[in-house]
Design a protein around this motif. Structure first.
Motif, PDB file in Angstrom:
ATOM      1  N   UNK A   1      -8.137  -0.101   4.223  1.00 45.26           N
ATOM      2  CA  UNK A   1      -8.154  -1.541   4.506  1.00 45.26           C
ATOM      3  C   UNK A   1      -7.723  -2.347   3.284  1.00 45.26           C
ATOM      4  N   UNK A   2      -8.269  -1.981   2.136  1.00 45.55           N
ATOM      5  CA  UNK A   2      -7.930  -2.689   0.911  1.00 45.55           C
ATOM      6  C   UNK A   2      -6.500  -2.437   0.486  1.00 45.55           C
ATOM      7  N   UNK A   3      -6.099  -1.170   0.530  1.00 43.44           N
ATOM      8  CA  UNK A   3      -4.750  -0.804   0.089  1.00 43.44           C
ATOM      9  C   UNK A   3      -3.692  -1.417   1.000  1.00 43.44           C
ATOM     10  N   UNK A   4      -3.949  -1.375   2.313  1.00 41.92           N
ATOM     11  CA  UNK A   4      -3.004  -1.972   3.250  1.00 41.92           C
ATOM     12  C   UNK A   4      -2.860  -3.465   3.016  1.00 41.92           C
ATOM     13  N   UNK A   5      -3.981  -4.144   2.779  1.00 45.78           N
ATOM     14  CA  UNK A   5      -3.941  -5.582   2.503  1.00 45.78           C
ATOM     15  C   UNK A   5      -3.174  -5.867   1.216  1.00 45.78           C
ATOM     16  N   UNK A   6      -3.455  -5.082   0.180  1.00 50.76           N
ATOM     17  CA  UNK A   6      -2.777  -5.280  -1.106  1.00 50.76           C
ATOM     18  C   UNK A   6      -1.273  -5.069  -0.971  1.00 50.76           C
ATOM     19  N   UNK A   7      -0.882  -4.047  -0.198  1.00 49.00           N
ATOM     20  CA  UNK A   7       0.536  -3.730  -0.034  1.00 49.00           C
ATOM     21  C   UNK A   7       1.281  -4.799   0.750  1.00 49.00           C
ATOM     22  N   UNK A   8       0.742  -5.158   1.915  1.00 50.67           N
ATOM     23  CA  UNK A   8       1.436  -6.111   2.792  1.00 50.67           C
ATOM     24  C   UNK A   8       1.394  -7.530   2.220  1.00 50.67           C
ATOM     25  N   UNK A   9       0.195  -7.987   1.825  1.00 48.30           N
ATOM     26  CA  UNK A   9       0.090  -9.357   1.307  1.00 48.30           C
ATOM     27  C   UNK A   9       0.753  -9.481  -0.067  1.00 48.30           C
ATOM     28  N   UNK A  10       0.776  -8.370  -0.820  1.00 49.85           N
ATOM     29  CA  UNK A  10       1.511  -8.370  -2.084  1.00 49.85           C
ATOM     30  C   UNK A  10       2.992  -8.590  -1.845  1.00 49.85           C
ATOM     31  N   UNK A  11       3.515  -7.979  -0.776  1.00 51.73           N
ATOM     32  CA  UNK A  11       4.923  -8.175  -0.400  1.00 51.73           C
ATOM     33  C   UNK A  11       5.174  -9.644  -0.072  1.00 51.73           C
ATOM     34  N   UNK A  12       4.282 -10.240   0.748  1.00 52.13           N
ATOM     35  CA  UNK A  12       4.426 -11.647   1.108  1.00 52.13           C
ATOM     36  C   UNK A  12       4.364 -12.540  -0.127  1.00 52.13           C
TER      37      UNK A  12
ATOM     38  N   UNK B   1      -3.948 -14.137  -3.315  1.00 53.61           N
ATOM     39  CA  UNK B   1      -5.407 -13.974  -3.319  1.00 53.61           C
ATOM     40  C   UNK B   1      -5.823 -12.816  -2.423  1.00 53.61           C
ATOM     41  N   UNK B   2      -5.223 -12.724  -1.230  1.00 58.92           N
ATOM     42  CA  UNK B   2      -5.525 -11.625  -0.310  1.00 58.92           C
ATOM     43  C   UNK B   2      -5.110 -10.285  -0.913  1.00 58.92           C
ATOM     44  N   UNK B   3      -3.964 -10.265  -1.610  1.00 60.62           N
ATOM     45  CA  UNK B   3      -3.512  -9.032  -2.262  1.00 60.62           C
ATOM     46  C   UNK B   3      -4.459  -8.638  -3.385  1.00 60.62           C
ATOM     47  N   UNK B   4      -4.918  -9.634  -4.139  1.00 59.23           N
ATOM     48  CA  UNK B   4      -5.879  -9.393  -5.222  1.00 59.23           C
ATOM     49  C   UNK B   4      -7.171  -8.774  -4.678  1.00 59.23           C
TER      50      UNK B   4
END
Length: 281
Positions: free
Chosen positions: A68-79, A148-151
């Motif tokens: 959950x955390x890694x997926x959020x970091x990856x996708x929101x980091x891209x955004x 913030x979501x990626x963080x």
């Protein structure tokens, strides 16, 4: 030899940001990019485990939280990289290390050090200087939300990995990563099919496909080398790779993507790098 490996880690960290930024300029398909890049990293850890792969329900709860955390970091980091500065995104997401630090203090009985307080003061000063500027250089609301979501996502997956290794005597490293990344890969594929159908052919049949492949390879390399370098003192290893990655990514954002920062933001970045070093000590 260790110095060479540390340089490879820094290069790998910056390569991930570089490939995401380059891909985002061509295609608005974060789930497709994440599916391909995370899938490559997953394959690496499956191969690393090899015949010794052990499936155990013991690490599955940790793997789900990590995913959950890694997926959020990856996708929101891209955004975040797509809607804002590569250099600032790299810096702010590095602040995620404060999450496992706070978890350790609240739940693991770890005592806060003097350097932690210094790091926190510098961190808040950095955030203020980066964000509270006027004019065109002011970060957008979209970027603030996504970074913030990626963080948070990065902090959650780091904490889950730390707790899993502590509670299970550093066992199942490759298996834990492989299962976690498998979950992320499946979810990203589902979202990619839903939202990026039109991008599959242009991405999968064009040279641009090399970008997520390189990103996934760099990600796997960084994770593997950090485990190898764990023999070094954490107070030396993590400040060096964190600061080195931020500085190199900042140079890339300035030279390749021609990003420009105000003097206030540059000061904020310098304070941020110092903060990351202090928080790692």
């Amino acid at each position: 030899m260790d110095a060479f490996l540390i340089i490879l880690v820094i290069l790998g960290m910056s390569t991930q940001g570089l490939t995401r930024k380059s891909f985002s300029l061509k295609h608005n398909a974060p789930f497709l990019f994440s599916f391909l890049s995370v899938g490559i990293a997953m394959i690496f850890f499956i191969i690393s485990a090899g015949k010794n792969f052990i499936f155990s329900w013991d690490y599955i709860p940790y793997a789900i939280i990590f995913a959950l955390g890694y997926g959020s970091a990856t996708v929101f980091g891209f955004f975040a990289i797509m809607y804002g500065s590569l250099g600032l995104t790299s810096l702010v997401t590095s602040y995620s290390l404060i999450i496992p630090t706070i978890y350790g203090i609240l739940f693991l009985g770890e005592k806060p050090s003097f350097m932690l307080y210094i790091g926190l003061v510098l961190l808040f000063a950095s955030i203020f200087l980066i964000n509270f500027v006027k004019g065109e250089k002011k970060p957008t609301v979209k970027w603030l939300i996504f970074v913030t979501l990626a963080l948070v996502g990065n902090g959650v997956c780091t904490t889950a990995q730390k707790v899993q290794q502590m509670n299970q005597n550093k066992a199942f490293k490759n298996e834990f990563m492989a299962v976690s990344l498998f979950l992320v890969t499946v979810v990203c594929l589902i979202f990619a099919i839903i939202y990026h159908k039109k991008d599959f052919k242009p991405v999968l049949t064009k040279p641009v496909i090399i970008l997520p492949i390189i990103c996934g390879g760099a990600n796997a390399l960084v994770n593997y080398l950090v485990m190898v370098l764990s023999r070094l003192p954490a107070s030396l290893l993590f400040p060096v790779i964190s600061a080195g990655g931020i500085i190199l990514t900042g140079i890339i954002s300035l030279t390749i993507y021609k990003e420009r920062f105000t003097k206030q933001q540059i000061l904020g970045m310098l304070l941020g790098i110092t903060s990351v070093v202090c928080l790692n000590l």
